[in-house]
Design a protein around this motif. Structure first.
Motif, PDB file in Angstrom:
ATOM      1  N   LEU A 210      64.080  58.914 -19.347  1.00 53.21           N
ATOM      2  CA  LEU A 210      64.584  58.334 -18.001  1.00 53.21           C
ATOM      3  C   LEU A 210      65.690  57.379 -18.202  1.00 53.21           C
ATOM      4  N   ALA A 211      65.859  56.601 -19.163  1.00 52.79           N
ATOM      5  CA  ALA A 211      67.240  55.945 -19.528  1.00 52.79           C
ATOM      6  C   ALA A 211      68.360  56.676 -19.666  1.00 52.79           C
ATOM      7  N   GLY A 212      68.291  57.808 -20.207  1.00 44.82           N
ATOM      8  CA  GLY A 212      69.414  58.621 -20.538  1.00 44.82           C
ATOM      9  C   GLY A 212      70.114  59.189 -19.107  1.00 44.82           C
ATOM     10  N   GLN A 213      69.101  59.968 -18.514  1.00 47.57           N
ATOM     11  CA  GLN A 213      69.448  60.650 -17.276  1.00 47.57           C
ATOM     12  C   GLN A 213      70.006  59.335 -16.176  1.00 47.57           C
ATOM     13  N   ALA A 214      68.956  58.365 -16.129  1.00 46.34           N
ATOM     14  CA  ALA A 214      69.450  57.333 -15.225  1.00 46.34           C
ATOM     15  C   ALA A 214      70.881  56.701 -15.607  1.00 46.34           C
ATOM     16  N   GLY A 215      71.128  56.554 -16.937  1.00 45.20           N
ATOM     17  CA  GLY A 215      72.705  56.028 -17.481  1.00 45.20           C
ATOM     18  C   GLY A 215      73.643  57.071 -16.894  1.00 45.20           C
ATOM     19  N   ARG A 216      73.351  58.364 -17.063  1.00 48.26           N
ATOM     20  CA  ARG A 216      74.363  59.303 -16.733  1.00 48.26           C
ATOM     21  C   ARG A 216      74.784  59.117 -15.100  1.00 48.26           C
ATOM     22  N   LEU A 217      73.956  58.878 -14.294  1.00 45.30           N
ATOM     23  CA  LEU A 217      74.018  58.475 -12.901  1.00 45.30           C
ATOM     24  C   LEU A 217      74.645  57.339 -12.727  1.00 45.30           C
ATOM     25  N   HIS A 218      74.587  56.238 -13.562  1.00 49.31           N
ATOM     26  CA  HIS A 218      75.229  54.915 -13.299  1.00 49.31           C
ATOM     27  C   HIS A 218      76.691  55.121 -13.825  1.00 49.31           C
ATOM     28  N   ASP A 219      76.823  56.048 -15.026  1.00 48.09           N
ATOM     29  CA  ASP A 219      78.306  56.362 -15.365  1.00 48.09           C
ATOM     30  C   ASP A 219      79.167  56.943 -14.196  1.00 48.09           C
ATOM     31  N   ARG A 220      78.363  57.753 -13.537  1.00 47.54           N
ATOM     32  CA  ARG A 220      79.311  58.123 -12.265  1.00 47.54           C
ATOM     33  C   ARG A 220      80.005  57.079 -11.219  1.00 47.54           C
ATOM     34  N   ILE A 221      78.918  56.058 -11.261  1.00 47.92           N
ATOM     35  CA  ILE A 221      79.758  54.537 -10.366  1.00 47.92           C
ATOM     36  C   ILE A 221      80.593  54.205 -11.221  1.00 47.92           C
TER      37      ILE A 221
END
Length: 295
Positions: A210-221
Motif C-alpha cells: 500500500l505504502a509503496g504504490q501510494a508513494g509512487r503516486l506522490h512521487d508524480r506530484i
C-alpha cells in the motif's frame, strides 16, 4: 439494625453502580456497529475489522519502525495511527471508519502536498461496468481497460492525462487488486493526497505494498511540482561517469573518487561524509535520502 441497613444500602449502591457502568459500556460498544467486536474470550480481546486489535497494533508498530516513523498511542478501543516521512512529505496511516454505522472500514494513507498545489484529481472504481457517468465530469484517458474500470474527475484534463501515465495507472491497478477487492479511492487536492483502500490491512507485506504504490503516486506530484518550478529532476541517475573534478555541493570541495556517492534520484555527486551529515541530497527540491549503490 440501623447499622445493618446502612451497610445494605452501601452494598446496593456499589453493585448498582457497577451494573449501570457495565450496561452503559455495552450500549456504547454495540452502538459502534460491527466494526468493533469483543471476542467473548475470558481475556476480553477486542477486534477491529476482523483483526485482533493488539495484533494490529503490533503489526503497525513494525511498519512504523521500518519507515522510521512514529506509532501514535491512542485510548483503549481506538484504532492505531502511524506517521512517517516520504520524500519530505508528512504521511499518516490510519483506519477510516466512515459516517455509516456498521459500514466497511478502510486503510488510509494521507500525504501532504506542496503549498500552492493547484490541481484536483479523483480516481474511483466504477460500481459496475455499465454505471452511467456524467461525461462532463469524467476524463477518459484513451486506455480502454482503465477507462472502463475507473471514474476520473479533475479540474484540469490536461494534467490528469499527464499525471495518470502508464506507471501511475499500474500503481492504481495494484492498489485495486490488493487484498482481493476492487474498492480503491485516490483523491488529490490542494491540501493532500489521499489513498483509501477498503479493508483493514494488517500483514506487513500488504502495508508495504500500500505504502509503496501510494508513494509512487506522490512521487508524480513531486515531479510535476519540480517542472512547474523550473527544476527538472531526472527520475533515474545518469549512467555516465561523474566528472573527475566534481565538487560537493555541501562543502564546496572537490570529491575524490573513493569518497564519492551520487544521489540515486538526480545523480548529484556528494562526499559520503557530507551526505551523512546533511541526511539527504542537497539539490533543491530533490530531497532523496539514499544514495546510489557503489560499484
Amino acid at each position: 439494625m440501623h447499622e445493618l441497613l446502612v451497610i445494605f444500602v452501601i452494598i446496593f449502591i456499589i453493585y448498582g453502580a457497577g451494573w449501570i457502568w457495565q450496561t452503559v459500556n455495552d450500549l456504547l460498544r454495540d452502538s459502534s456497529g460491527d466494526a468493533w467486536q469483543a471476542s467473548g474470550t475470558s481475556a476480553g480481546r477486542v477486534q477491529l475489522g476482523g483483526h485482533d486489535l493488539a495484533d494490529l497494533v503490533r503489526s503497525w508498530q513494525h511498519f512504523a519502525e521500518e519507515r522510521h516513523g512514529e506509532m501514535h498511542t491512542r485510548q483503549l478501543f481506538q484504532s492505531p495511527k502511524v506517521s512517517f516521512v516520504h520524500q519530505g512529505a508528512r504521511v499518516l496511516l490510519s483506519v477510516y471508519e466512515g459516517a455509516q454505522v456498521g459500514g466497511p472500514l478502510h486503510t488510509q494513507l494521507t500525504y501532504t502536498v506542496p503549498e500552492g498545489w493547484p490541481y484536483r484529481l479523483e480516481v474511483s472504481r466504477r460500481r459496475h461496468p455499465d454505471e452511467e457517468v456524467d461525461p462532463g465530469n469524467n476524463v477518459r484517458l484513451g486506455d480502454a481497460e482503465f477507462d472502463a474500470r475507473y471514474v476520473v474527475k479533475t479540474n484540469d484534463e490536461k494534467f490528469a492525462k499527464e499525471f495518470l501515465d502508464p506507471a501511475a495507472r499500474q500503481s492504481i491497478e495494484d492498489l485495486r487488486t490488493l487484498q482481493g477487492n476492487d474498492r480503491i479511492l485516490v483523491s488529490l487536492n490542494p491540501s493532500r493526497l489521499m489513498v483509501r483502500k477498503e479493508s483493514v490491512l494488517s500483514a506487513p507485506d500488504d502495508l508495504g505494498a500500500l505504502a509503496g504504490q501510494a508513494g509512487r503516486l506522490h512521487d508524480r506530484i513531486d515531479l510535476f511540482w519540480q517542472r512547474a518550478s523550473g527544476i527538472e529532476i531526472l527520475e533515474e541517475p545518469s549512467t555516465s561517469a561523474p566528472s573527475v573534478d566534481a565538487v560537493c555541493p555541501i562543502c564546496g570541495s572537490k570529491i575524490d573518487p573513493d569518497a564519492r556517492v551520487t544521489c540515486r534520484r538526480c545523480g548529484t555527486p556528494h562526499h559520503e561524509d557530507c551526505w551523512e551529515f546533511n541526511g539527504r541530497c542537497s539539490t533543491y527540491a530533490c530531497g532523496e535520502k539514499k544514495f546510489a549503490p557503489k560499484n
